[in-house]
Design an enzyme around this catalytic site. Structure first.
Site, PDB file in Angstrom:
ATOM      1  N   GLU A  40      42.475  14.083 -18.906  1.00  0.00           N
ATOM      2  CA  GLU A  40      43.781  13.746 -18.316  1.00  0.00           C
ATOM      3  C   GLU A  40      43.784  12.370 -17.650  1.00  0.00           C
ATOM      4  O   GLU A  40      44.278  12.201 -16.539  1.00  0.00           O
ATOM      5  CB  GLU A  40      44.208  14.851 -17.336  1.00  0.00           C
ATOM      6  N   GLU A  83      42.852  23.622 -25.453  1.00  0.00           N
ATOM      7  CA  GLU A  83      43.266  24.533 -24.359  1.00  0.00           C
ATOM      8  C   GLU A  83      44.552  25.262 -24.743  1.00  0.00           C
ATOM      9  O   GLU A  83      45.482  25.375 -23.941  1.00  0.00           O
ATOM     10  CB  GLU A  83      43.490  23.744 -23.058  1.00  0.00           C
TER      11      GLU A  83
HETATM   12  C1  XIL Z   1      42.905  25.320 -15.002  1.00  0.00           C
HETATM   13  C2  XIL Z   1      42.283  26.702 -14.943  1.00  0.00           C
HETATM   14  O1  XIL Z   1      42.721  27.429 -16.059  1.00  0.00           O
HETATM   15  C3  XIL Z   1      42.665  27.384 -13.656  1.00  0.00           C
HETATM   16  O2  XIL Z   1      41.978  28.624 -13.524  1.00  0.00           O
HETATM   17  C4  XIL Z   1      42.340  26.492 -12.461  1.00  0.00           C
HETATM   18  O3  XIL Z   1      42.803  27.090 -11.277  1.00  0.00           O
HETATM   19  C5  XIL Z   1      42.960  25.114 -12.627  1.00  0.00           C
HETATM   20  O4  XIL Z   1      42.560  24.566 -13.871  1.00  0.00           O
HETATM   21  N1  XIL Z   1      44.092  21.299 -17.896  1.00  0.00           N
HETATM   22  C6  XIL Z   1      42.727  21.399 -17.861  1.00  0.00           C
HETATM   23  C7  XIL Z   1      42.112  22.653 -17.366  1.00  0.00           C
HETATM   24  O5  XIL Z   1      42.030  20.506 -18.343  1.00  0.00           O
HETATM   25  O6  XIL Z   1      40.863  22.437 -16.753  1.00  0.00           O
HETATM   26  C8  XIL Z   1      43.016  23.392 -16.445  1.00  0.00           C
HETATM   27  O7  XIL Z   1      42.416  24.650 -16.145  1.00  0.00           O
HETATM   28  C9  XIL Z   1      44.379  23.580 -17.058  1.00  0.00           C
HETATM   29  C10 XIL Z   1      45.025  22.262 -17.367  1.00  0.00           C
END
Ligand code: XIL
Length: 300
Positions: free
Chosen positions: A110, A215
């Protein structure tokens, strides 16, 4: 193409959870357990117990591990000011610890803002945009065999500011011969089609990288109807097909095993039901759709 899932170390004791994760997928990502605040809570003090549980789970079952993430602006301890020294120590600490065991790292997660500019993070403030190239070089030196990824969300469409910025960023990094192997599209989606998704995957891949969906989830209203669940199955089907259609799209990782654990309910009030299995680990229509598409594509 490798199907994968994000897992949580603290759920791996649950036999049903572990069995389902190990049976259905060929790759795992630690959903949270490799993040900076958990792996290096104080300067130079590393703690790998939870990360080791995830990697150990994968090793027992012969699953690939995606390491996630080395640099991110969230889950960052307050003491991280983004110096070159902090960055080097953290990246080297993780990558060397898991050398030969983590197949692929999200090196920068990100790094772009929604308007396509560089996201303002401690690393950007202290080192400028070149922190990205530097991070990849440090990671490569720490494990020359690991594949290195840039990972982001909201860059799945070619015509948006962020979609264009991702393309420019990757092109620039490749021109500088930065060791970048993979671009990860997080693909946190809703049921409507993602405009130009396949085209974006293809044109980014054409810059000389593999691409992966890293994701994936498709959020629904918290009170989902059968029609919502069908629309979700269709959305998942389209997402898998976009990847299957692009030769260099190598993997699809779903952001959690089941609706009980998904981050969606926690972060997006009034939404939920985003994953392939329901809260009791029962397959949803989306699961069937994904399975069919993966089988048709000859995935393991
Ligand atoms: C999220 C997790 O799923 C949650 O459990 C945590 O509280 C916050 O992070 N983008 C990403 C991930 O790269 O690491 C994030 O994961 C979701 C958005």
């Amino acid at each position: 193409m490798v199907p994968g899932v994000a897992v949580r170390a603290d759920r791996l004791d649950d036999a049903g959870y572990a069995a389902a994760a190990g049976r259905l997928f060929a790759s795992v990502t630690a959903e949270n357990d490799m993040k900076w605040q958990f792996t290096e809570p104080e300067p130079g003090r590393f703690s790998f117990a939870a990360a080791e549980r995830v990697v150990g789970f994968a090793e027992q079952r012969g699953l690939r591990v995606r390491g996630h993430p080395l640099l991110w602006h969230l889950a960052l301890p307050a003491w991280v000011t983004g110096t070159a020294e902090q960055m080097r120590r953290h990246i080297t600490g993780l990558v060397e610890r898991f050398r030969g065991r983590v197949a692929e790292w999200d090196v920068v997660n990100e790094g772009l803002a929604d308007d396509g500019t560089f996201r303002v993070t401690p690393f950007l403030r202290t080192l400028g945009p070149q922190y990205i190239a530097q991070a990849f070089r440090i990671a490569r030196a720490a494990d020359p065999r690991a594949r290195l990824a840039y990972n982001d969300y909201g860059a799945e469409s070619p015509g948006t500011p962020k979609g264009r910025a991702l393309y420019r960023l990757v092109k620039g990094l490749k021109a500088l011969r930065v060791p970048l192997d993979v671009v990860g599209f997080q693909t946190h989606a809703e049921t409507r089609p993602i405009a130009g998704f396949q085209r974006q995957l293809r044109r980014v891949a054409a810059l000389g990288v593999d691409v992966e969906l890293t994701e994936v989830d498709v959020k629904l209203p918290a009170k989902a109807t059968p029609a919502d669940l069908r629309a979700q199955a269709t959305a998942y089907r389209r997402i898998v097909r976009a990847c299957v259609a692009v030769a260099r799209c190598r993997g699809i990782t779903f952001w959690g095993l089941d609706d009980r654990d998904s981050w969606i309910g926690e972060f997006f009030p009034r939404y939920g039901n985003a994953l392939l299995l329901d809260a009791e680990l029962r397959p949803k229509p989306a699961y069937e759709a994904v399975r069919q598409e993966l089988l048709a594509a000859g995935a393991p």
